[in-house]
Design an enzyme around this catalytic site. Structure first.
Site, mmCIF file in Angstrom:
data_model
loop_
_atom_site.group_PDB
_atom_site.id
_atom_site.type_symbol
_atom_site.label_atom_id
_atom_site.label_comp_id
_atom_site.label_asym_id
_atom_site.label_seq_id
_atom_site.Cartn_x
_atom_site.Cartn_y
_atom_site.Cartn_z
ATOM 1 N N TYR A 32 0.826 -1.200 0.000
ATOM 2 C CA TYR A 32 0.000 0.000 0.000
ATOM 3 C C TYR A 32 0.864 1.254 0.000
ATOM 4 C CZ TYR A 32 1.013 1.027 4.929
ATOM 5 O OH TYR A 32 1.638 1.363 6.097
ATOM 6 N N ARG A 51 7.546 3.670 -5.249
ATOM 7 C CA ARG A 51 7.792 2.775 -4.108
ATOM 8 C C ARG A 51 6.743 1.674 -4.036
ATOM 9 N NH1 ARG A 51 8.117 5.124 1.941
ATOM 10 N NH2 ARG A 51 5.896 5.395 1.521
ATOM 11 N N ARG A 99 -8.416 -19.949 0.283
ATOM 12 C CA ARG A 99 -7.327 -19.752 1.235
ATOM 13 C C ARG A 99 -6.294 -20.877 1.192
ATOM 14 N NH1 ARG A 99 -5.323 -20.602 6.268
ATOM 15 N NH2 ARG A 99 -4.638 -18.744 7.442
ATOM 16 N N LYS A 146 6.572 -2.044 2.069
ATOM 17 C CA LYS A 146 5.399 -1.394 2.653
ATOM 18 C C LYS A 146 4.205 -2.329 2.462
ATOM 19 C CE LYS A 146 3.298 3.218 3.065
ATOM 20 N NZ LYS A 146 3.766 3.498 4.432
ATOM 21 N N GLU A 178 13.028 2.682 13.699
ATOM 22 C CA GLU A 178 12.039 3.642 13.193
ATOM 23 C C GLU A 178 10.836 3.642 14.116
ATOM 24 O OE1 GLU A 178 10.627 2.410 9.330
ATOM 25 O OE2 GLU A 178 10.378 0.324 9.954
ATOM 26 N N LEU A 202 11.510 1.235 6.703
ATOM 27 C CA LEU A 202 10.908 1.665 5.447
ATOM 28 C C LEU A 202 11.546 3.007 5.076
ATOM 29 C CD1 LEU A 202 8.628 1.131 3.311
ATOM 30 C CD2 LEU A 202 7.270 2.754 4.631
#
Length: 284
Positions: A32, A51, A99, A146, A178, A202
């Site tokens: 995302y 990105r 699944r 991400k 971070e 990130l």
């Protein structure tokens, strides 16, 4: 009427329906981005979309649009929802499939969804600074992606909130990496310190802007890990993100940082960052 983008179409929010078999729901199997909007304009959008493609490639996910097409979708959402100041959220999952842990075979079509929301700049908070809490960094070793796998970040953020803090500061093997949704910076004797952009963090887009601005302003930059103890002794601490911009940290755990007010370098970078965004917003 709120307009969303889902599976190739712009639809009203009430018509958005995500399948229970979406791999994003089952596994967090997707990536995302969040793009800031200032004065109706997308900010650093090309960097964010680039990105998104980098993250997708790292998990072997092929996005069924070009970068230009995704930028156009984001811009249409801003216009359709009359966003002046806010953000666009965009995510891509591997798609809808029964699944199973391994990738679907044959492959299914990835699911792309996006929306735009209004959200004000945190101007008052940026002027006063925030408190943060250190937590053990128990996440996986691909923090450079991400991805939608954010449970560890959620738990850390909640721990910080319950302690009356704005953010959680991850500490791995004694070193600050971070924040739960931010990048961390320290200032000591006028030198800016931050963790290098490797697999443990990130590489935030706002982080990249701040590093560029720092070098343009003649602020020395050292990209190397610093310890939690070194963080306590910093003259200044601040964090960056798309929504928080350049946010001063005035207290880490029970330790006041510097004078307990936003520091000189932090304020300098706040002003420089503000000059990067549209004048109408920057002056608000």
């Amino acid at each position: 009427m709120t307009v969303y983008f889902m599976d190739g179409q712009f639809v009203e929010k009430k018509h958005v329906a995500i399948s229970i078999d979406d791999r994003g729901y089952y596994f967090g199997d997707g990536v995302y981005e969040v793009i800031k909007v200032y004065d109706g304009e997308l900010f650093t959008s090309k960097e964010h979309i680039a990105r998104l493609f980098e993250s997708a490639a790292k998990i072997k996910l092929v996005i069924p649009y070009t970068e230009a097409q995704l930028l156009d979708i984001a811009q249409q959402l801003v216009i359709s929802n009359s966003i002046s100041v806010g953000h666009v959220y965009m995510q891509v999952t591997r798609g809808v499939s029964p699944r199973i842990h391994q990738f679907p075979d044959p492959a299914v079509s990835p699911m792309v969804t996006a929306y735009a929301l209004s959200s004000a700049r945190p101007v008052e908070v940026m002027e006063n600074g925030v408190k943060v809490k250190s937590v053990v960094d128990f996440r996986w070793l691909r923090c450079d992606i991400k991805s939608l796998n954010l449970l560890a970040n959620v738990m850390a953020k909640q721990e910080a909130v319950e302690a009356g803090c704005k953010e959680a500061v991850f500490v791995r093997d004694g070193f600050v990496t971070e924040g739960a949704s931010t990048n961390m910076f320290g200032v000591k004797n006028g030198i800016l310190y931050t963790h290098p952009a490797n697999n443990l963090i990130l590489n935030g887009i706002t982080r990249q802007v701040v590093l560029r601005l720092s070098r343009e302003l003649g602020i020395a930059v050292v990209e190397e890990p610093f310890t939690l103890e070194a963080a306590f002794a910093m003259d200044e601490l601040f964090m960056t993100s798309t929504t928080l911009e350049v946010m001063p940290i005035i207290q880490l755990d029970d330790k006041t940082i510097g004078s307990g007010r936003p520091g000189e370098v932090t304020v300098q970078l706040q002003k420089a960052f503000t000059l990067q965004i549209p004048t109408v917003v920057a002056g608000s």
